[in-house]
Design an enzyme around this catalytic site. Structure first.
Site, PDB file in Angstrom:
ATOM      1  N   TYR A 150       0.858  -1.185   0.000  1.00 23.26           N
ATOM      2  CA  TYR A 150       0.000   0.000   0.000  1.00 23.26           C
ATOM      3  C   TYR A 150       0.890   1.229   0.000  1.00 23.26           C
ATOM      4  O   TYR A 150       1.871   1.295   0.745  1.00 23.26           O
ATOM      5  CB  TYR A 150      -0.896   0.011   1.241  1.00 23.26           C
ATOM      6  CG  TYR A 150      -1.772   1.245   1.360  1.00 23.26           C
ATOM      7  CD1 TYR A 150      -2.823   1.465   0.459  1.00 23.26           C
ATOM      8  CD2 TYR A 150      -1.558   2.196   2.360  1.00 23.26           C
ATOM      9  CE1 TYR A 150      -3.631   2.597   0.571  1.00 23.26           C
ATOM     10  CE2 TYR A 150      -2.371   3.323   2.475  1.00 23.26           C
ATOM     11  CZ  TYR A 150      -3.403   3.516   1.572  1.00 23.26           C
ATOM     12  OH  TYR A 150      -4.208   4.637   1.685  1.00 23.26           O
ATOM     13  N   ASP A 245       9.195   2.852  -0.072  1.00 21.60           N
ATOM     14  CA  ASP A 245       8.150   3.563   0.668  1.00 21.60           C
ATOM     15  C   ASP A 245       8.246   3.096   2.116  1.00 21.60           C
ATOM     16  O   ASP A 245       7.795   2.013   2.471  1.00 21.60           O
ATOM     17  CB  ASP A 245       6.777   3.259   0.062  1.00 21.60           C
ATOM     18  CG  ASP A 245       5.650   3.950   0.838  1.00 21.60           C
ATOM     19  OD1 ASP A 245       5.950   4.655   1.825  1.00 21.60           O
ATOM     20  OD2 ASP A 245       4.483   3.767   0.451  1.00 21.60           O
ATOM     21  N   LYS A 273       3.927   8.749   9.077  1.00 25.95           N
ATOM     22  CA  LYS A 273       3.593   8.150  10.386  1.00 25.95           C
ATOM     23  C   LYS A 273       4.531   8.623  11.517  1.00 25.95           C
ATOM     24  O   LYS A 273       4.350   9.716  12.019  1.00 25.95           O
ATOM     25  CB  LYS A 273       3.507   6.628  10.256  1.00 25.95           C
ATOM     26  CG  LYS A 273       2.406   6.256   9.239  1.00 25.95           C
ATOM     27  CD  LYS A 273       1.933   4.829   9.278  1.00 25.95           C
ATOM     28  CE  LYS A 273       0.655   4.693   8.460  1.00 25.95           C
ATOM     29  NZ  LYS A 273       0.824   4.123   7.129  1.00 25.95           N
TER      30      LYS A 273
HETATM   31  C1  LIG Z   1       0.237   4.702   5.773  1.00 24.00           C
HETATM   32  C2  LIG Z   1       0.998   4.509   4.531  1.00 24.00           C
HETATM   33  C3  LIG Z   1       0.887   5.393   3.440  1.00 24.00           C
HETATM   34  C4  LIG Z   1      -0.117   6.515   3.423  1.00 24.00           C
HETATM   35  O1  LIG Z   1       0.155   7.474   4.392  1.00 24.00           O
HETATM   36  P1  LIG Z   1      -1.039   8.455   4.854  1.00 24.00           P
HETATM   37  O2  LIG Z   1      -0.375   9.352   5.839  1.00 24.00           O
HETATM   38  O3  LIG Z   1      -2.104   7.574   5.413  1.00 24.00           O
HETATM   39  O4  LIG Z   1      -1.479   9.179   3.637  1.00 24.00           O
HETATM   40  C5  LIG Z   1       1.704   5.199   2.352  1.00 24.00           C
HETATM   41  N1  LIG Z   1       2.603   4.198   2.313  1.00 24.00           N
HETATM   42  C6  LIG Z   1       2.729   3.331   3.337  1.00 24.00           C
HETATM   43  C7  LIG Z   1       3.758   2.250   3.260  1.00 24.00           C
HETATM   44  C8  LIG Z   1       1.925   3.456   4.462  1.00 24.00           C
HETATM   45  O5  LIG Z   1       2.056   2.569   5.454  1.00 24.00           O
END
Ligand SMILES: *Cc1c(COP(=O)(O)O)cnc(C)c1O
Length: 441
Positions: A150, A245, A273
């Site tokens: 994701y 990511d 995060k």
């Molecule tokens: C949570 C997450 C996102 C999205 O971040 P948001 O702050 O919710 O927009 C993107 N990539 C990864 C790997 C994530 O865990």
């Protein structure tokens, strides 16, 4: 140990009735809606350390930790006072502040993989911007994404594997144009052959390969290091940028994330995060050469009214200062391992088809009993086990995020004693749900 009781939900239920008239599904982010577990969402009103309280005054040990950001737990004194201090000087200026430099210095002085960084207001925004940068820098349009990872909700990444053998993606959300989805090539995780084949078929068209090096948004699909190394090598050989990511794994498994954990250097990285200490912050970073393409130095446009917000920067500075202290990650991992081992030993002794999969201070409840699955398709789609354990844990004062595809997080506030208590509750909850399963069959 918290005695079993049925969680009182009358106030939360009333609030949910009202919120449903205001927001789609009653929530401002879908997974909060308790669709895949029993009951309606608990409306939370307070958090302190590893504990949270809901509007009906139920108390829980929290293993969701706001889906990862709160690595120090709720209301950590250093984070709290730094936020309040910043807020006294004003909430936002839309002009540079010293705090942005401080957070950047804290990160860049410890991170050998990136020279420059740009702050955004969410992980989604960071990934979307980094993707534009990859395309702007390389002059190529296609990207590789891996099924089960994701990367936030930007169009190009709301794409899943298409049918059959084609790697062209199909959108996984209504409203994503097929024309956008077609530039996202979707591959299975942990599969070097599929990767080689895709690269040879689209040799000079691929800007970057984006991956969660520790895929933790769809189960915990730990990758073999040989796969990550092969990915690094194939990207280098073919002029493809390797994009980690690290919105979950950054500052979670090590200060510089999975890159540091595995010792693999990406070309582009995103954070989110934990970086914001519980406030909305994301970031992307790369080498000087790549970052030189970003506006106003270069032609790749990206901006944000609240980017680098001083209150959010302050929260990030306070949190990452704690994380950068010697032994922080070793301590997180040791405490988590004892917790996980206690539960797994119990499950094994009782013959339950259940295992907690773990890395660093992340854990995931795997109900199919397979060790270390690597690919999205290996996840058992039957979430009955999760639904049952979620209920039994709530009834015993332990809060997990309301989805069996999501991981749990251990924070610094989860002491050895609290983790021992929580592990005992997990074991009891497991005994109950497996006894139920036997009675049903
Ligand atoms: C949570 C997450 C996102 C999205 O971040 P948001 O702050 O919710 O927009 C993107 N990539 C990864 C790997 C994530 O865990």
């Amino acid at each position: 140990m918290s005695a079993k009781h049925t969680v009182k939900r009358s106030t939360s239920a009333e609030l949910f009735e009202i919120s449903k008239t205001y927001f789609p599904g009653g929530v401002n982010s879908p997974v909060r809606a308790f669709k895949s577990v029993e009951g309606t969402p608990l409306f939370l009103k307070k958090g302190d350390g590893c504990r949270i309280w809901d509007e009906d005054d139920n108390e829980f040990i929290d293993f969701c930790c706001s889906w990862g950001p709160l690595i120090l737990g709720h209301n950590h004194p250093a984070v709290y006072s730094k936020i309040v201090g910043a807020l006294q000087n004003g909430a936002s200026f839309g002009a540079p502040t010293r705090l942005e430099n401080e957070l950047a210095e804290l990160i860049l002085s410890r991170n050998p993989y990136i020279d420059k960084i740009r702050f955004t207001s969410s992980g989604t925004e960071a990934v979307m911007s980094a993707l534009r940068l990859a395309r702007g820098f390389t002059g190529k349009d296609k990207i590789i994404k891996f099924e089960g990872c994701y990367h936030g909700h930007s169009d190009a990444l709301l794409v899943k594997a298409g049918s059959g053998l084609i790697t062209f993606g199909e959108s996984s959300s209504a409203g994503v144009p097929a024309n956008v989805a077609k530039d996202t090539l979707v591959l299975p995780l942990n599969d070097i052959e599929a990767l080689k084949k895709c690269i040879s078929e689209h040799k000079d068209e691929i800007a970057c390969a984006v991956i969660e090096p520790i895929p933790a948004n769809n189960g915990l699909l730990l990758q073999e290091k040989t796969f990550l190394l092969a990915l690094r090598e194939l990207c280098t050989e073919n002029g493809i940028l390797l994009f980690f990511d690290e919105v979950i794994s950054g500052f979670r498994v090590a200060f510089s994330g999975a890159a540091e954990y595995y010792g693999i250097a990406p070309d582009l990285v995103t954070y989110g995060k934990i970086i914001g200490g519980g406030l909305p912050v994301g970031a992307y970073g790369a080498s000087k050469e790549i970052m030189a393409c970003v506006s106003p130095d270069g032609p790749v446009y990206q901006a944000g009214t609240l980017s680098g917000n001083p209150v959010a920067m302050a929260a990030g500075i306070a949190q990452l200062t704690e994380c950068s202290k010697p032994g922080f990650y070793e301590d997180q991992e040791v405490r988590t391992k004892v917790f996980v081992d206690t539960i797994n030993t119990h499950a094994k002794a009782k013959g339950y088809n259940f295992e907690l999969v773990t890395i660093g201070s992340i854990f995931w409840l795997s109900f199919d009993g397979k060790k270390r699955i690597h690919q999205a398709e290996e996840i058992n789609p039957d979430m009955t086990g999760f639904k049952n354990i979620h209920r039994e844990l709530l009834n015993r004062g332990v809060y997990l995020g309301p989805s069996g595809y999501e991981v749990g997080f251990v924070s610094q506030a989860h002491t050895t004693e609290i983790l021992a208590e929580s592990a005992a509750i997990f074991c009891e909850a497991m005994d109950v749900i497996y006894a139920l399963a036997l009675n049903v069959n």
